[in-house]
Design an enzyme around this catalytic site. Sequence first.
Site, short mmCIF file in Angstrom:
data_model
loop_
_atom_site.label_atom_id
_atom_site.label_comp_id
_atom_site.label_asym_id
_atom_site.label_seq_id
_atom_site.Cartn_x
_atom_site.Cartn_y
_atom_site.Cartn_z
NE ARG A 38 -2.36 0.05 3.48
CZ ARG A 38 -2.93 -0.16 4.65
NH1 ARG A 38 -4.23 -0.16 4.74
NH2 ARG A 38 -2.21 -0.37 5.74
CG HIS A 82 11.17 -19.37 10.27
ND1 HIS A 82 10.09 -18.83 10.90
CD2 HIS A 82 12.18 -19.32 11.16
CE1 HIS A 82 10.43 -18.48 12.11
NE2 HIS A 82 11.70 -18.76 12.31
CG HIS A 108 7.86 -22.34 15.08
ND1 HIS A 108 7.70 -22.26 13.71
CD2 HIS A 108 7.74 -21.08 15.53
CE1 HIS A 108 7.51 -20.99 13.37
NE2 HIS A 108 7.52 -20.26 14.45
CE LYS A 143 7.80 -13.82 22.02
NZ LYS A 143 8.87 -13.95 21.03
P1 NAD Z 1 4.24 -5.18 8.56
O1 NAD Z 1 3.10 -4.54 9.28
O2 NAD Z 1 5.62 -4.72 8.86
O3 NAD Z 1 4.02 -4.98 6.99
C1 NAD Z 1 2.79 -5.17 6.38
C2 NAD Z 1 2.90 -4.92 4.89
O4 NAD Z 1 1.60 -5.10 4.33
C3 NAD Z 1 3.36 -3.52 4.50
O5 NAD Z 1 4.18 -3.62 3.35
C4 NAD Z 1 2.04 -2.83 4.14
O6 NAD Z 1 2.20 -1.79 3.17
C5 NAD Z 1 1.29 -3.97 3.52
N1 NAD Z 1 -0.18 -3.75 3.55
C6 NAD Z 1 -0.96 -3.55 4.64
N2 NAD Z 1 -2.25 -3.37 4.24
C7 NAD Z 1 -2.26 -3.47 2.89
C8 NAD Z 1 -3.28 -3.40 1.90
N3 NAD Z 1 -4.56 -3.16 2.20
N4 NAD Z 1 -2.92 -3.57 0.62
C9 NAD Z 1 -1.63 -3.80 0.27
N5 NAD Z 1 -0.64 -3.89 1.15
C10 NAD Z 1 -0.94 -3.73 2.45
O7 NAD Z 1 4.08 -6.76 8.77
P2 NAD Z 1 5.23 -7.88 8.74
O8 NAD Z 1 5.88 -7.93 10.07
O9 NAD Z 1 6.07 -7.69 7.53
O10 NAD Z 1 4.37 -9.21 8.64
C11 NAD Z 1 3.73 -9.63 7.45
C12 NAD Z 1 3.10 -10.99 7.70
O11 NAD Z 1 4.11 -11.92 8.05
C13 NAD Z 1 2.10 -11.00 8.87
O12 NAD Z 1 1.08 -11.92 8.59
C14 NAD Z 1 2.94 -11.52 10.02
O13 NAD Z 1 2.14 -12.18 10.99
C15 NAD Z 1 3.84 -12.50 9.31
N6 NAD Z 1 5.10 -12.78 10.00
C16 NAD Z 1 5.98 -11.77 10.24
C17 NAD Z 1 7.17 -12.05 10.88
C18 NAD Z 1 8.19 -10.97 11.15
O14 NAD Z 1 9.27 -11.32 11.63
N7 NAD Z 1 7.92 -9.72 10.83
C19 NAD Z 1 7.47 -13.35 11.28
C20 NAD Z 1 6.56 -14.36 11.00
C21 NAD Z 1 5.39 -14.06 10.36
#
Ligand code: NAD
Length: 482
Positions: free
Chosen positions: A51, A177, A239, A330
Amino acid sequence: MVSRIIPVERFDLIIFGGTGDLARRKILPGLFRRFADGQMPEGSRIIGAARSEMDQAAFQEFAEEAISSFAGSAPEDTVLKAFLDTLDYVTIDALGEDGWAELSAKMRDTAVRAFYFSVGPSLFDDLAMRLHKHNLVDPETRIVVEKPFGHDLETARALNKVLSAHFDESQIYRIDHYLGKETVQNLMAVRFGNMLFEPLWNSQYIDHVQITVAEEVGVGGRGGYYDKSGAMRDMVQNHLMQLLCLTAMEPPAKFDPDAVRDEKLKVIRALEPVEPHHIVRGQYSETGDEQGFRDDVENPKSWTESFIALKCHVQNWRWAGTPFYLRTGKRLQARDSEIIVVFKETPHSIFGMEAGGGRNELRIQLQPDEGITLKVTIKEPGPGGMRLMDVPLDMSFAETLGDHADTPDAYERLIMDVIRGNQTLFMRDDEVEAAWAWTDPIIQGWESVNDVPKPYDSYSQGPTDAALLMQRDGREWREIGA
Ligand code: NAD
């Protein structure tokens, strides 16, 4: 000594959520490392789609920063530039029509197409629906989805339903992962590639198995999410259960995605319900300047667990009588994750009890370093009679493989598997649902009695009750961080 890089087909990888934390810390740096190793074929492209208002140059800058922060050693300028040239970006709204025509215009028919859903699960339905509406999906298209895969059985089923309405199961890659770690795959190699272990791999010879995933960090910025989740949902259901499955499963007929996943599923289905007194939940307390769990999640009345230890049984012929102890949390003493298979004592000591020496243990370490050690008993060198001592036979990759031990990160390996179309290391729909079907009653059990987690000191071994869980059985946990 190290297996050669197996080329993958030319691909277009579209990362929905390409500007998010996961893309920055894991996906983009991982892809860069594959590129630098020569595994990304010429003409492959990575398209960020999120977005955030950005153009191609800004996304390249975002990726450059991500790589310099998280890809390990400093990249060579020419390699970095060549990688950045493969990147493109589209501003897109999963919930509306903005950007979809632009994405569609960028697509080619001549490359493997994969869509990484690196966004919250509430967007999956809209993303899947719009991908079809804009004719972006062909039978070879793959989608990658992240955890959390549901909050309980009902929500996991609903998510599976959403995805299966738009994609065949063979197109869906649910990432855990932990399954991409070198050592986890080595567990299968050690078990099924050697004659040595398999005959002993059962309750006749194995006393118990302990699986620990300990983190030193607290909930950090994820407090809001974590307070609604807790260690059981966030770590055990996925996990730790996956690690348990790989340890306990029967040998699959071949190393093929469905054969492996069928065997893992049988383990989950053989898991007995856990007795409430075989569960210890904990919450870290404040330490010095660092706040405790309840402050971290901004909920002074939170009963969510940041630690859990439990004892469970796989009720089948192989494992009847051998407990599996799982523990995760944690703010523990150290970042330390491992599977330890503890063998039984020899039936009789010809050297006498005072000679010393312990039991054989196979230790599969996942974090911070990956490696496998087998503890064996030998004679203490020198004079002084027959005294015994335990020594580790070290199969650590760092020592054995030298410079080549710089193995790909789990995400790199898993993304390349997606491009290859190999689902072996990804969870299948029925596996995820079976895992929730086992987890849900356990959670409902403590919720129904308003169980309050036991406090534990930050950077400790967890609540003392976790130690007692083992001690009652005449066993003990391996010390975290030892
Ligand atoms: P984040 O909040 O940092 O990023 C979210 C992303 O989604 C951003 O790029 C945002 O622009 C985009 N987005 C949000 N709403 C949108 C929309 N309506 N249309 C298009 N794009 C949109 O989240 P994250 O930490 O990167 O996590 C992403 C996914 O991965 C989540 O489901 C999270 O649970 C999972 N996850 C993250 C991690 C981690 O280490 N960050 C680890 C395991 C799983």
